[in-house]
Design a protein around this motif. Structure first.
Motif, short mmCIF file in Angstrom:
data_model
loop_
_atom_site.label_atom_id
_atom_site.label_comp_id
_atom_site.label_asym_id
_atom_site.label_seq_id
_atom_site.Cartn_x
_atom_site.Cartn_y
_atom_site.Cartn_z
N GLU A 69 10.72 -36.54 -4.94
CA GLU A 69 12.30 -36.14 -4.34
C GLU A 69 12.20 -34.54 -3.81
OE1 GLU A 69 14.74 -36.82 -7.88
OE2 GLU A 69 14.54 -39.03 -7.81
N LYS A 70 11.18 -33.97 -4.00
CA LYS A 70 11.13 -32.59 -3.30
C LYS A 70 11.82 -31.62 -4.12
CE LYS A 70 9.53 -33.37 1.49
NZ LYS A 70 9.47 -33.05 2.64
N ARG A 71 11.67 -31.69 -5.33
CA ARG A 71 12.26 -30.88 -6.44
C ARG A 71 11.00 -30.17 -7.14
NH1 ARG A 71 13.93 -32.97 -10.37
NH2 ARG A 71 13.45 -35.17 -10.20
N GLU A 72 11.56 -29.10 -7.75
CA GLU A 72 10.31 -28.18 -8.69
C GLU A 72 9.90 -29.14 -9.61
OE1 GLU A 72 8.26 -24.56 -8.81
OE2 GLU A 72 9.54 -25.15 -7.46
N ALA A 73 8.82 -29.33 -9.87
CA ALA A 73 8.15 -30.09 -10.89
C ALA A 73 7.97 -29.02 -12.18
CB ALA A 73 7.09 -30.73 -10.54
N LYS A 111 8.38 -37.85 -10.28
CA LYS A 111 9.50 -38.09 -9.74
C LYS A 111 10.23 -36.77 -8.94
CE LYS A 111 14.30 -39.44 -10.88
NZ LYS A 111 14.45 -40.83 -9.86
N ALA A 112 10.03 -35.55 -9.43
CA ALA A 112 10.10 -34.20 -8.94
C ALA A 112 9.52 -34.13 -7.37
CB ALA A 112 10.13 -33.29 -9.85
N ASP A 126 3.83 -25.67 1.19
CA ASP A 126 5.38 -25.36 1.51
C ASP A 126 5.26 -24.16 2.29
OD1 ASP A 126 5.92 -27.67 0.02
OD2 ASP A 126 7.19 -26.78 -1.28
N ASP A 137 14.04 -40.07 1.76
CA ASP A 137 14.42 -39.55 3.35
C ASP A 137 13.50 -40.29 4.25
OD1 ASP A 137 12.16 -37.97 2.07
OD2 ASP A 137 12.63 -36.51 3.35
N ARG A 159 3.21 -36.56 -0.35
CA ARG A 159 4.50 -36.17 -0.07
C ARG A 159 4.81 -35.00 1.05
NH1 ARG A 159 9.13 -36.97 1.43
NH2 ARG A 159 10.80 -37.05 0.01
N GLN A 201 1.81 -24.77 -8.90
CA GLN A 201 2.53 -23.60 -8.12
C GLN A 201 1.50 -23.33 -6.92
OE1 GLN A 201 5.59 -22.73 -8.47
NE2 GLN A 201 5.39 -20.96 -6.99
N ARG A 240 1.62 -26.02 -4.33
CA ARG A 240 3.18 -25.87 -3.75
C ARG A 240 3.36 -24.65 -2.75
NH1 ARG A 240 7.38 -23.75 -3.21
NH2 ARG A 240 6.78 -21.92 -4.61
#
Length: 203
Positions: free
Chosen positions: A103-107, A99-100, A126, A181, A73, A119, A122
């Motif tokens: 969608e680039k959300r916090e899992a 899914k998170a 990131d 995206d 991702r 963490q 990530r």
């Protein structure tokens, strides 16, 4: 794909040997290995590191799969995501977490060790750095060997994503686009992707 796929007749003895080894371990020569075979020495080293990251490193299977999804991702590598998303879920990564990540959300993980691992991955992906608290939590769960193997796996799967996107390795025609995206080999605005889906008849 941006490079020609080498036929059996075009392979030299070294390439043929590597192709047989890859097919024996992985069932076929597919995806990035069709790129790497153009450079046999690179191919051998990439296959060896990839095999270690996927099959032999100290991480449990579900976390090996999580490193692959997170690196995929991070690099928008649809081929490797599609090839492994079901395996990751079957290995124990919750669908909501998958899914998170997509969608680039916090899992969020119920298991404390899995959350610390997520963490850790990530932050380095990131932020390019890992805070002291995150490092200490991951170290407590996985030890020095586990963290070294984690960085090795993330690095391997990062190289994989770069290869897939640079050489435009086959997008699986039967798969839905996994990221909101990304379409084809390019980035789109969320509104554009919604319009594409409507034109293609996808909900």
């Amino acid at each position: 794909m941006r490079l020609p796929v080498l036929t059996e007749e075009e392979l030299d003895p070294r390439q043929r040997e590597l192709a047989a080894r890859i097919a024996g371990r992985r069932g076929a020569v597919r995806g990035p290995f069709r790129v790497w075979l153009h450079s046999p020495e690179m191919c051998e080293r990439a296959e060896s590191l990839g095999a270690f990251a996927r099959f032999d490193c100290s991480l449990p299977e579900h976390l090996r799969e999580l490193t692959l999804l997170m690196a995929a991702r991070n690099w928008d590598a649809q081929y490797s995501w599609n090839a492994h998303v079901r395996q990751a879920i079957e290995a124990g990564i919750p669908e909501a977490a998958v899914k998170a990540v997509a969608e680039k959300r916090e899992a969020v993980f119920d298991d404390e060790a899995d959350q610390a691992f997520y963490q850790f991955c990530r932050e380095i992906l990131d932020e390019h750095f890992v805070t002291d608290g995150t490092f200490a939590a991951a170290l407590a769960h996985f030890g020095p060997k586990g963290l070294v193997d984690t960085i090795g796996a993330l690095g391997n799967f990062t190289m994989l994503g770069m290869c897939l996107n640079t050489f435009q390795v086959d997008l699986q025609a039967d798969k839905e686009p996994p990221f909101p995206d990304i379409r084809g080999y390019g980035r789109v605005a969320p509104d554009d992707s919604d319009e594409d889906e409507l034109r293609d008849g996808r909900p």
